[in-house]
Design an enzyme around this catalytic site. Structure first.
Site, PDB file in Angstrom:
ATOM      1  CE  LYS A  94      14.537  51.901 -32.941  1.00  0.00           C
ATOM      2  NZ  LYS A  94      14.466  52.241 -34.422  1.00  0.00           N
ATOM      3  CE  LYS A 106      14.410  47.748 -39.422  1.00  0.00           C
ATOM      4  NZ  LYS A 106      14.080  48.899 -38.563  1.00  0.00           N
TER       5      LYS A 106
END
Ligand code: GLU
Length: 428
Positions: A94, A106
């Protein structure tokens, strides 16, 4: 999520396909197929009744060749190390695809935040940071909100980190509340980013957005602002949205013959994205079962909930009218469903391009934190639009040049950038 789908296997399979097409060297694949570092830890939390409960937390750092790892923290009951690995991997792609100088990470905690009181939430957030603070940092790994977490929670986490490190460090975390190191425009960022991507896709496909309709899965932050953007900026109609009802343990779709009014629905929606059934009924909305949103005869579908929602079982429910799927969620479409969509010629705007608005404004937030100077909302949204538009163009160019599926084209752009950064740093 479909029980047979493991999000991390899905992320690896998507990567492998493109690694073959790009003829990537084996050692490069071995490095990129797995996160470079991962942490799993236990967090003791003092509950309001005095009892200590133990929660499981994760932080996964997939790749930091281009810059510090970046990515949200989810509070979700079905969180596992594999979901966090998948999401960290997607964050690498991303950030690379939208060309911001950040890598992928994450975090997650296995918890349903709706079951916690405010004090318990605060204790859990502070406990999370106490376990991981030495491994994160504004030049190392910068968390942010995601499913089940909020700006207020980011504020507590930033405060805990600042206390532990003995100085004010706003740049350690993004998605903070405005007035506490947060950026204007962050709330709308992901949903509006989805709309900018749809607008660009429609230009290429010569579709008039004002004549288009959409149906959205979810009514959390991304879905709300995607709906608002679709109706106000593109002048299209949103026919339906869906939401998860915690009490009934099922999801519902809410629709309106004339198109929904997202701003009205926001006023009867709680902080977890659940819409008040009675109030929506009395305002003339129709309530159907959960998969209603995917069956609608619309031009655009926007899955904006969680992963694995368009899968082998649900893909057949998609109407022939649908021309664009704009993935607001991370990993909403399984590999099997992708194959069907390719055959049907549906134009997919892949998740890590389509929903990158959040991390783009996170990046702007960290830049503002470093400068200790804050920009007006319009400037933030204008820069967001520019970044999304350029990213869409670069993926579309690859799509046309290589004649591949849009998801593969986005992977190609992202992987090429990460591999180049690894080469320039002398890693490979
Ligand atoms: N959680 C969001 C995402 O998946 C934002 C991440 C961030 O801002 O770091 O893109």
């Amino acid at each position: 999520m479909n029980v047979t789908t493991n999000a991390f296997q899905m992320a690896q399979q998507q990567f492998d396909r493109v690694a073959d097409q790009l003829n990537l060297d084996q050692q490069v694949r071995d490095y990129l197929r797995w996160p470079m570092r991962e942490f799993s830890f236990r967090i003791p939390v003092q509950m309001d009744n005095g009892i200590i409960k133990i929660y499981t937390g994760f932080r996964v750092q997939h790749n930091d060749a281009i810059g510090p790892c970046k990515g949200g923290i989810r509070f979700h009951l079905s969180e596992t190390i594999d979901t966090v690995r998948a999401l960290a991997t997607w964050m690498t792609w991303k950030c690379a695809v939208v060309n911001i100088p950040l890598g992928g990470g994450k975090g997650g905690v296995v918890v349903d935040s709706a079951t916690l009181t405010n004090t318990e939430k605060e204790n859990l957030c502070r406990g999370y940071i106490q376990k991981i603070w030495r491994e994160i940092g504004s030049r190392r790994d910068v968390p942010a909100p995601d499913v089940g977490t909020t700006p207020q929670m980011m504020g507590w986490m930033m405060d805990e980190y600042s206390k532990l490190s003995g100085e004010y460090v706003p740049g350690v975390i993004t998605g903070k509340p405005v007035g506490n190191g947060g950026s204007l425009g962050q709330t709308e960022a992901t949903g509006f980013g989805v709309v900018f991507a749809i607008r660009e896709a429609m230009k290429k496909m010569k579709i008039d957005p004002g004549k288009c309709s959409a149906s959205i899965q979810g009514f959390g932050n991304i879905a709300q602002y995607a709906a608002i953007g679709f109706t106000t900026m593109l002048k299209g109609k949103v026919m339906a949205v869906s939401y998860w009802d915690r009490d009934d343990r099922t999801s519902y779709t809410i629709s309106h013959m004339k198109g929904i009014d997202p701003v009205f629905l926001q006023t009867i929606t709680n902080q977890y994205g659940a819409i008040d059934k009675e109030k929506s009924k009395s305002a003339g909305y129709e309530i159907e079962e959960g998969t209603g949103w995917i069956r609608k005869d619309v031009d655009v579908l926007i899955p904006a909930a969680i992963e694995g929602q368009i899968n082998a079982e649900t893909v057949g429910m998609i109407s022939n009218k649908v021309r664009i799927i704009a993935e607001g969620a991370n990993g909403p479409t399984t590999i099997e469903a992708d194959e069907q969509l390719k055959k049907r010629g549906v134009f997919v705007i892949p998740d890590f391009l389509c929903n990158a608005g959040g991390v783009i404004v996170s990046y702007f937030e960290s830049v503002q934190n470093d400068m200790n100077y804050y920009c007006p909302r319009d400037e933030v949204l204008q820069r967001l639009d520019e970044k999304m538009t350029v990213a869409f163009q670069s993926v579309y160019e690859m799509f046309e040049k290589e004649k591949v599926f849009m998801r593969d084209a986005a992977y190609m752009v992202a992987i090429n950038r990460v591999v180049k950064a690894m080469q320039l740093r002398g890693w490979i």
